[in-house]
Design a protein around this motif. Structure first.
Motif, PDB file in Angstrom:
ATOM      1  N   UNK A  69       0.828  -1.210   0.000  1.00 37.11           N
ATOM      2  CA  UNK A  69       0.000   0.000   0.000  1.00 37.11           C
ATOM      3  C   UNK A  69       0.865   1.264   0.000  1.00 37.11           C
ATOM      4  N   UNK A  70       1.989   1.227   0.738  1.00 40.52           N
ATOM      5  CA  UNK A  70       2.837   2.421   0.839  1.00 40.52           C
ATOM      6  C   UNK A  70       4.025   2.402  -0.117  1.00 40.52           C
ATOM      7  N   UNK A  71       4.309   1.236  -0.702  1.00 40.16           N
ATOM      8  CA  UNK A  71       5.456   1.116  -1.607  1.00 40.16           C
ATOM      9  C   UNK A  71       5.114   0.092  -2.692  1.00 40.16           C
ATOM     10  N   UNK A  72       4.809   0.578  -3.858  1.00 38.93           N
ATOM     11  CA  UNK A  72       4.411  -0.310  -4.953  1.00 38.93           C
ATOM     12  C   UNK A  72       5.601  -0.868  -5.720  1.00 38.93           C
ATOM     13  N   UNK A  73       6.810  -0.442  -5.364  1.00 36.84           N
ATOM     14  CA  UNK A  73       7.999  -0.798  -6.136  1.00 36.84           C
ATOM     15  C   UNK A  73       8.829  -1.912  -5.503  1.00 36.84           C
TER      16      UNK A  73
END
Length: 135
Positions: A69-73
């Motif tokens: 949710x906070x880091x798609x990478x």
């Protein structure tokens, strides 16, 4: 080489994973459960996350979902030695926890026990894909 966050409540498993990753010249931080990992996690701070599925407090599936949710990478490797389980009635009545982890955002998954030959090729693959995606 890479900065990796390992999340596992089993101290022996965590130490084994750390030793394997450090033998490949990676820098490793350890969180003992999902709650501690989520408190410490910041997007961009890690090149890879390796997380267990079954843990106290905040378990691995929720941890994966929240990190995603906070880091798609950041690549996430889910790991488990747990059995198949009933998740809900209906279309998805039984599904492997590692399959669910990938549906929630894990990049790859591996079963326990963790060995050098299982872990390091998957780590290398995830890191290579991340590096290739940064262009």
């Amino acid at each position: 080489m890479a900065h990796i966050l390992v999340i596992d409540d089993d101290e022996l498993v965590a130490k084994t994973i750390v030793a394997l990753l450090q033998s490949a010249a990676h820098t490793v931080d350890v969180a003992t459960d999902g709650r501690n990992a989520l408190r410490a996690y910041r997007p961009g701070a890690y090149d890879l996350v390796v997380t267990d599925i079954f843990m106290p407090e905040v378990e691995g599936l929720e941890t994966i979902r929240e990190i995603r949710r906070i880091d798609t990478v950041v690549p996430i490797i889910a790991m488990s030695g747990g059995p198949r389980a009933t998740l809900m009635s209906g279309a998805m009545s039984t599904m492997d926890h590692l399959e669910v982890a990938q549906l929630l955002g894990a990049t790859r998954s591996i079963g326990k026990p963790i060995t050098r030959s299982k872990l390091l090729p998957v780590v290398d693959e995830c890191l290579a894909a991340r590096k290739g995606g940064r262009s």
